[in-house]
Design an enzyme around this catalytic site. Structure first.
Site, mmCIF file in Angstrom:
data_model
loop_
_atom_site.group_PDB
_atom_site.id
_atom_site.type_symbol
_atom_site.label_atom_id
_atom_site.label_comp_id
_atom_site.label_asym_id
_atom_site.label_seq_id
_atom_site.Cartn_x
_atom_site.Cartn_y
_atom_site.Cartn_z
ATOM 1 N N ASP A 41 0.798 -1.225 0.000
ATOM 2 C CA ASP A 41 0.000 0.000 0.000
ATOM 3 C C ASP A 41 0.826 1.269 0.000
ATOM 4 O OD1 ASP A 41 -2.481 -1.000 0.023
ATOM 5 O OD2 ASP A 41 -2.889 -0.682 2.145
ATOM 6 N N LYS A 63 -3.145 3.258 -2.247
ATOM 7 C CA LYS A 63 -4.396 4.015 -2.200
ATOM 8 C C LYS A 63 -4.107 5.285 -1.446
ATOM 9 C CE LYS A 63 -7.082 0.899 -0.368
ATOM 10 N NZ LYS A 63 -8.302 0.460 0.340
ATOM 11 N N MET A 178 -7.314 9.517 9.307
ATOM 12 C CA MET A 178 -7.961 9.962 8.059
ATOM 13 C C MET A 178 -8.836 11.199 8.256
ATOM 14 S SD MET A 178 -9.105 6.242 6.585
ATOM 15 C CE MET A 178 -9.797 5.609 8.088
HETATM 16 N N1 SAH Z 1 -4.097 0.574 9.401
HETATM 17 C C1 SAH Z 1 -3.470 1.849 9.554
HETATM 18 C C2 SAH Z 1 -4.444 2.974 9.331
HETATM 19 C C3 SAH Z 1 -4.935 3.032 7.910
HETATM 20 S S1 SAH Z 1 -6.031 4.347 7.591
HETATM 21 C C4 SAH Z 1 -2.815 1.935 10.934
HETATM 22 O O1 SAH Z 1 -3.027 1.058 11.776
HETATM 23 O O2 SAH Z 1 -2.025 2.847 11.160
HETATM 24 C C5 SAH Z 1 -4.956 5.553 6.931
HETATM 25 C C6 SAH Z 1 -4.742 6.646 7.928
HETATM 26 O O3 SAH Z 1 -3.831 6.203 8.920
HETATM 27 C C7 SAH Z 1 -4.094 7.895 7.404
HETATM 28 O O4 SAH Z 1 -5.046 8.731 6.788
HETATM 29 C C8 SAH Z 1 -3.571 8.513 8.654
HETATM 30 O O5 SAH Z 1 -4.595 9.108 9.404
HETATM 31 C C9 SAH Z 1 -3.119 7.295 9.407
HETATM 32 N N2 SAH Z 1 -1.687 6.998 9.229
HETATM 33 C C10 SAH Z 1 -1.139 5.852 8.809
HETATM 34 N N3 SAH Z 1 0.209 5.927 8.825
HETATM 35 C C11 SAH Z 1 0.501 7.150 9.285
HETATM 36 C C12 SAH Z 1 1.713 7.836 9.567
HETATM 37 N N4 SAH Z 1 2.906 7.275 9.363
HETATM 38 N N5 SAH Z 1 1.630 9.086 10.052
HETATM 39 C C13 SAH Z 1 0.448 9.665 10.279
HETATM 40 N N6 SAH Z 1 -0.714 9.083 10.024
HETATM 41 C C14 SAH Z 1 -0.699 7.833 9.545
#
Ligand code: SAH
Length: 508
Positions: A41, A63, A178
């Site tokens: 991803d 995505k 998000m």
């Molecule tokens: N499964 C992922 C979340 C996926 S949804 C998890 O557990 O982290 C995608 C959202 O995750 C992004 O829009 C943001 O809000 C957050 N996100 C994921 N990685 C990030 C990062 N390195 N820094 C800040 N936000 C992050």
């Protein structure tokens, strides 16, 4: 349930962690190593792909909001198809696969198709992101409860599944993912339902990455701050008193080289040592290998000199590459380390000495500290002994300065020169790193030898405006200055740790 056919295929739904390459689980790494195909991803750090076995395919299905390379249905179909074909498929998702990761939907499709899957949890950005900004999501003095919600849904839409009245009233810390684009609506809903306007809020963008950014404010003003700063996704948002811990606990962004983009040249193999040390201090490292070490064409002459090594009084090594090349040849010729005889060993500096010591051989002579150059080694010999008729084997690069041979011969030594390796331009694809340099610029570029610099010039990439130049020592600096460039930092101790500490001192 439909009849299942059993295939040896398996799909691992793996949490790739939030970005820091170290925040991948051991099991996650094993799944990457085992994969025939990797499906990854946008938020999965591509650095993890380096663990893949040779020949493994990798498919990017990134995505990014509004930019779907593949739709979720297409991704489901893809992993089902690959797994049904009998492949080991590792599906890498940012953070944890089942926290707003649609991992459950993918698992359901795999189950429906009758193929095996496993879920490998990952470190979620929802907890790790705040932690890297110095914000613990729970704290005995501030919060004994944590609510994680998605900011993706429009809170003003009647069909939203989130109850903002309850969220606003809930005790403890609230984290949402998000939600940067909807920060205005979300904070408005919180305030409308009775949350205190002065409640602290923090947004952590690209959390755990070297370019992490944090923005803090309150429910009342964070939306305006986001707008003013042009703060964009991906970011984790934290609401609650835990945010007040940040001033005391902000460790990641306070490391000495945090926020500094530093270019590392050298060979691909060697770059990692320097890159690792700079990264550990917080730097964002761009690796642009400019040179590659290649064997000399005349292996016969080199082999003869190595074969006779035990007949010399001294062997001199002037680079770690020389040590590697020497012992690669030595091991082809002999199967007993004692064949090196009683010859003494001199090294130009600590990096070279380390390579010798790794063979369980002692180093008998090195230049004084801060003088790890050929001249320093010559001086060390001068101070050490009378060189009249002393037999020396100098293991050297094809292209190097003649100082050692000239000076030691001048002192009466009999010097044989073993050309052990040559430095050639790195022809491997550097395009991505070069494009990054062009696009984002950098704060500093490091050169660890005259040849890394000269080969960099050959790439014909203009140095970004204002970039600082760091050099490992006087010889490298002279080469840089000879081309009309200014050297901003020169290591006092001419070694990788010496260069790293000079760089650190410069940015202090
Ligand atoms: N499964 C992922 C979340 C996926 S949804 C998890 O557990 O982290 C995608 C959202 O995750 C992004 O829009 C943001 O809000 C957050 N996100 C994921 N990685 C990030 C990062 N390195 N820094 C800040 N936000 C992050």
């Amino acid at each position: 349930m439909a009849t299942k056919k059993t295939t040896p295929g398996i799909c691992y739904l793996v949490g790739a962690g939030p970005g820091d390459p170290g925040l991948l689980t051991l099991k996650g790494k094993e799944c990457i190593e085992a994969a025939d195909v990797l499906v990854y991803d946008y938020l999965c750090n591509p650095a993890h792909l380096r663990y893949a076995k040779d020949g493994a395919a990798s498919i990017y299905v990134g995505k990014k909001a509004g930019d779907h390379t593949l739709s979720q249905e297409e991704i489901n179909k893809l992993i089902v198809k690959l797994t049904t074909e009998g492949k080991t498929v590792t599906r890498l998702k940012g953070g944890d696969p089942v926290l707003f990761g649609r991992g459950a939907e993918e698992a359901a499709e795999l189950r429906e198709a009758g193929v095996k899957f496993e879920i490998v949890p990952g470190i979620t950005s929802a907890i790790a992101g705040p932690a890297y900004a110095g914000i613990p999501v729970t704290h005995r003095s501030h919060a004994s409860q944590l609510t994680i919600f998605t900011g993706h849904e429009d809170p003003t839409k009647p069909d939203t599944s989130l109850d903002y009245a309850k969220l606003a009233q809930a005790d403890g810390t609230k984290v949402f993912l998000m939600g940067v684009e909807r920060i205005e609506e979300i904070t408005r809903e919180f305030l409308k339902h009775g949350a205190k306007p002065e409640t602290p809020v923090a947004l952590v963008r690209w959390a755990t990455h070297t370019h992490q950014q944090t923005l803090t404010g309150t429910l009342a003003d964070i939306a305006a701050k986001v707008k003013a700063a042009g703060f964009k996704a991906p970011a984790v948002a934290v609401i609650g008193d835990v945010v007040t811990e940040r001033p005391q606990l902000n460790w990641f962004e306070e490391r000495p080289l945090f926020g500094k983009k530093i270019v590392v040249t050298r060979t691909r193999a060697q770059a990692s040592v320097l890159s690792k040390q700079l990264s550990a201090l917080g730097a964002d490292v761009i690796e642009i290998p400019t040179i590659r070490i290649a064997p000399v064409e005349d292996q016969m002459s080199f082999g003869e000199l190595v074969q006779d090594c035990h007949t010399y009084d001294w062997i001199i090594f002037t680079s770690p590459n020389g040590v590697d090349a020497f012992f690669t040849m030595f091991d082809k010729l002999y199967n007993d380390t004692r064949s090196i005889g009683g010859v003494r060993i001199a090294c130009i500096g600590p990096g070279t000495a380390e390579k010798v010591k790794a063979r369980h051989l002692a180093v008998d002579l090195m230049p004084d500290k801060k003088n790890y150059v050929a001249e320093g080694l010559v001086k060390a010999f001068k101070d050490h002994q009378d060189m009249e008729n002393v037999k020396v084997l100098w293991v050297r690069a094809q292209e190097t300065r003649e100082v050692i041979a000239n000076e030691l011969s001048g002192m009466g030594a009999i010097v044989d020169e073993a050309e052990a390796y040559r430095t050639i331009a790195e022809t491997e694809d550097n395009l991505e790193a070069l494009a990054r340099l062009k696009e984002e610029g950098a704060d500093m570029i490091t050169f660890t030898s005259a040849s890394t610099f000269e080969h960099f010039l050959n790439l014909k990439v203009p140095l970004p405006e204002g970039i600082k130049i760091a050099s490992i020592g006087p010889v490298t600096s002279a080469a840089i200055k000879a081309h009309g460039f200014k050297v901003d930092v020169e290591a006092q101790e001419n070694s990788i740790p010496g260069l790293v500490s000079a760089v650190e001192k410069y940015w202090k």
